[in-house]
Design a protein around this motif. Sequence first.
Motif, PDB file in Angstrom:
ATOM      1  N   VAL A  27      72.355  -4.533 -23.817  1.00 47.36           N
ATOM      2  CA  VAL A  27      71.799  -5.843 -24.163  1.00 47.36           C
ATOM      3  C   VAL A  27      72.675  -6.943 -23.596  1.00 47.36           C
ATOM      4  O   VAL A  27      72.197  -7.941 -23.048  1.00 47.36           O
ATOM      5  N   GLN A  28      73.977  -6.768 -23.713  1.00 49.67           N
ATOM      6  CA  GLN A  28      74.942  -7.753 -23.211  1.00 49.67           C
ATOM      7  C   GLN A  28      74.739  -7.983 -21.718  1.00 49.67           C
ATOM      8  O   GLN A  28      74.664  -9.119 -21.253  1.00 49.67           O
ATOM      9  N   GLU A  29      74.621  -6.863 -21.004  1.00 50.06           N
ATOM     10  CA  GLU A  29      74.462  -6.966 -19.548  1.00 50.06           C
ATOM     11  C   GLU A  29      73.156  -7.667 -19.194  1.00 50.06           C
ATOM     12  O   GLU A  29      73.076  -8.482 -18.287  1.00 50.06           O
ATOM     13  N   LEU A  30      72.163  -7.337 -19.967  1.00 51.38           N
ATOM     14  CA  LEU A  30      70.857  -7.932 -19.757  1.00 51.38           C
ATOM     15  C   LEU A  30      70.931  -9.445 -19.865  1.00 51.38           C
ATOM     16  O   LEU A  30      70.371 -10.191 -19.062  1.00 51.38           O
ATOM     17  N   LEU A  31      71.679  -9.892 -20.890  1.00 52.06           N
ATOM     18  CA  LEU A  31      71.777 -11.324 -21.129  1.00 52.06           C
ATOM     19  C   LEU A  31      72.541 -12.051 -20.024  1.00 52.06           C
ATOM     20  O   LEU A  31      72.379 -13.240 -19.819  1.00 52.06           O
TER      21      LEU A  31
ATOM     22  N   ASP B 258      62.385 -15.145 -20.962  1.00 49.39           N
ATOM     23  CA  ASP B 258      62.490 -15.696 -22.323  1.00 49.39           C
ATOM     24  C   ASP B 258      62.159 -14.626 -23.356  1.00 49.39           C
ATOM     25  O   ASP B 258      62.875 -14.439 -24.338  1.00 49.39           O
ATOM     26  N   HIS B 259      61.066 -13.915 -23.119  1.00 54.58           N
ATOM     27  CA  HIS B 259      60.688 -12.842 -24.056  1.00 54.58           C
ATOM     28  C   HIS B 259      61.742 -11.768 -24.098  1.00 54.58           C
ATOM     29  O   HIS B 259      62.084 -11.241 -25.147  1.00 54.58           O
ATOM     30  N   LEU B 260      62.223 -11.494 -22.890  1.00 56.35           N
ATOM     31  CA  LEU B 260      63.204 -10.423 -22.784  1.00 56.35           C
ATOM     32  C   LEU B 260      64.476 -10.771 -23.560  1.00 56.35           C
ATOM     33  O   LEU B 260      65.046  -9.934 -24.286  1.00 56.35           O
ATOM     34  N   ILE B 261      64.891 -12.035 -23.443  1.00 53.21           N
ATOM     35  CA  ILE B 261      66.105 -12.465 -24.141  1.00 53.21           C
ATOM     36  C   ILE B 261      65.899 -12.369 -25.651  1.00 53.21           C
ATOM     37  O   ILE B 261      66.727 -11.842 -26.380  1.00 53.21           O
TER      38      ILE B 261
ATOM     39  N   PRO C 264      68.075 -15.448 -15.757  1.00 55.59           N
ATOM     40  CA  PRO C 264      66.726 -15.223 -16.271  1.00 55.59           C
ATOM     41  C   PRO C 264      65.642 -15.728 -15.327  1.00 55.59           C
ATOM     42  O   PRO C 264      65.797 -16.745 -14.677  1.00 55.59           O
ATOM     43  N   ILE C 265      64.569 -14.972 -15.133  1.00 57.54           N
ATOM     44  CA  ILE C 265      63.388 -15.461 -14.419  1.00 57.54           C
ATOM     45  C   ILE C 265      62.504 -15.983 -15.537  1.00 57.54           C
ATOM     46  O   ILE C 265      62.218 -15.262 -16.493  1.00 57.54           O
ATOM     47  N   GLN C 266      62.166 -17.263 -15.446  1.00 54.88           N
ATOM     48  CA  GLN C 266      61.486 -17.965 -16.549  1.00 54.88           C
ATOM     49  C   GLN C 266      60.361 -17.128 -17.173  1.00 54.88           C
ATOM     50  O   GLN C 266      59.817 -16.233 -16.557  1.00 54.88           O
ATOM     51  N   GLN C 267      59.963 -17.430 -18.357  1.00 59.72           N
ATOM     52  CA  GLN C 267      58.891 -16.852 -19.163  1.00 59.72           C
ATOM     53  C   GLN C 267      59.108 -15.403 -19.540  1.00 59.72           C
ATOM     54  O   GLN C 267      59.362 -15.107 -20.698  1.00 59.72           O
ATOM     55  N   THR C 268      59.033 -14.507 -18.502  1.00 61.94           N
ATOM     56  CA  THR C 268      59.226 -13.092 -18.855  1.00 61.94           C
ATOM     57  C   THR C 268      60.625 -12.923 -19.399  1.00 61.94           C
ATOM     58  O   THR C 268      60.856 -12.183 -20.350  1.00 61.94           O
TER      59      THR C 268
END
Length: 532
Positions: free
Chosen positions: A41-45, A55-58, A49-53
């Motif tokens: 999760v940390q790495e993901l954050l 945002d959900h992912l975060i 970010p590519i907007q919209q998708t």
Amino acid sequence: MAPSKLNSTDPHENGDASFSSSQPDNGSSDSLTLFHSEKAVQELLQQTPIQQTDDHLIEFSEALRTVAKALRRAAEGKASAQAEAAEWKRRFELERARNQQLERKGKSPGECNADIDAQRVENSTNQPMLRNETIEQSENCSTNGLCSHEILHDGGTDSQAKAVPNRIMRKASFKLSWRCKGDISDQHKHDIVSFERGNITAAGRSSKQISLKWESDPQTVLIMTKPNSTSVRILCAEMVRWLKDHKKLNIYVEPRVMGELLSESSYFNFVHTWKDEKEVLSLHTKVDLVVTLGGDGTVLWAASMFKGPVPPIVPFSLGSLGFMTPFYSEHYRDCLDSVLRGPISITLRHRLQCYVIRDAAKNEYEMEEPILVLNEVTIDRGISSFLTNLECYCDNSFVTCVQGDGLILSTTSGSTAYSLAAGGSMVHPQVPGILFTPICPHSLSFRPLILPEHVTIRVQVPFNSRSPAWASFDGKDRKQLAAGDALVCSMAPWPVPTACQIDSTNDFLRSIHDGLHWNLRKTQSFDGPRDL
Ligand SMILES: NC(=O)c1ccc[n+]([C@@H]2O[C@H](COP(=O)([O-])OP(=O)(O)OC[C@H]3O[C@@H](n4cnc5c(N)ncnc54)[C@H](O)[C@@H]3O)[C@@H](O)[C@H]2O)c1
Ligand SMILES: Nc1ncnc2c1ncn2[C@@H]1O[C@H](COP(=O)(O)OP(=O)(O)OP(=O)(O)O)[C@@H](O)[C@H]1O
């Protein structure tokens, strides 16, 4: 889409598949899994970010991280709770094993080191006949379940040796049995009490009346008196003379009373007393009967002298109330005559044994000696103005948290004392229960409880308590309980047998009528409205 993003950013080539393959083969380490999920999760954050998708992912990954953290905390909390429970269990087991061992030996905890009785018998090598007699008696005891009594040699203290040289004192033998109301024959009588060397231990319990019948004549009486009372002092001197001249008994008194008697006359030279705590611990092996002259406080005082088995007590009333003192001092000759002759009804008053367990001493094997109470142990806020905060457990089950002025753990004998003033029920003293009575609870629904006799109650001052608590035992010996300390309390194996004037029930009802004017009301007259 989110999954492809996850795949493309995954450091491992095959996204989900490689993520799951990174788990340990046996999959047993929860914490490692949690660590990996948090890391992922940390790495993901950290990705741009590519907007919209994104945002959900975060949002999704934050939720995931929260869950992972909660899981880790729960696992840690469970482990520490288990460790704490194991520690308490270990302490209870220790205490139980120790008590069972002492019960088997028929000793009080205070006697552990002294081992006075054993030594006395061992040292009597110049009395072979008496030793054989003792062995014969103990063999007899194992066959019929009733133990006879140790032979005692006088001469323990200097004063004793001087008074009755070479005299052998024998503990009076007696037998206890349940008596059913209206039972004329012996058919329904059962031997209920195991007793070794004349010491009573409650082997079985019942609410039936108990009767004490002497099997050999009592020889030694201990008289205990309320201090600073002229009438008590005069009565004591008179009673000692009468018991010596008319009943030929050995008399023990407290050192203070010995001084008072000797200052009156040297006639009282024959009276015995003790010098130190060690002699007090062996008193129950010498004394057949205890007489108290005072109020309930003197009965409490007398009981507190016996850390183990207690001889029968005959309490004379020389106080203002007297719930445990049914005998009138004006008739002391008749009363003592009938008690010494027997049989007499007795009330077996149960005691609580209390251990103070210090958090600071949690790694030590030895615990403090238990304190025995006949009325109650009170845990209160002392001089602190904060509410007490006491966590209570019954046999390791959480009972409640006491927020108020404090808590009273009372015997049924103590039910007419402090517990009653705090709103507890009055309970017949022969009922074997433990009263759980809050003092001024800050909650309207906190009603008092009565718990069964076999439970162990633990009252713990939590680490987040705003102030320490204070424990007191039969209104004496205040001890501070700091955060983390606990008081553990259960029924003691050594009850206090008190002689009854009539019987347990009659004496109890008389005491609440006379002492409290219980439910006293003028009777309504017949003259008035009524159902026809
Ligand atoms: N608010 C209260 O009612 C209150 C407060 C503190 C202590 N006490 C009681 O006082 C006891 C200590 O007694 P003490 O004589 O050494 O102190 P004390 O001299 O202060 O007397 C306290 C009173 O309690 C009475 N008492 C004692 N045991 C009793 C019992 N089993 N049933 C009915 N009344 C009883 C005594 O007769 C006495 O009148 C404590 O065990 C506690 O129960 C009561
Ligand atoms: N033998 C003793 N040695 C020291 N203190 C004692 C002794 N006997 C009693 N006391 C203490 O003396 C106090 C008063 O005793 P007790 O309750 O018997 O008399 P009382 O107050 O006159 O009776 P009542 O409470 O019924 O009016 C109690 O606190 C008790 O602990």
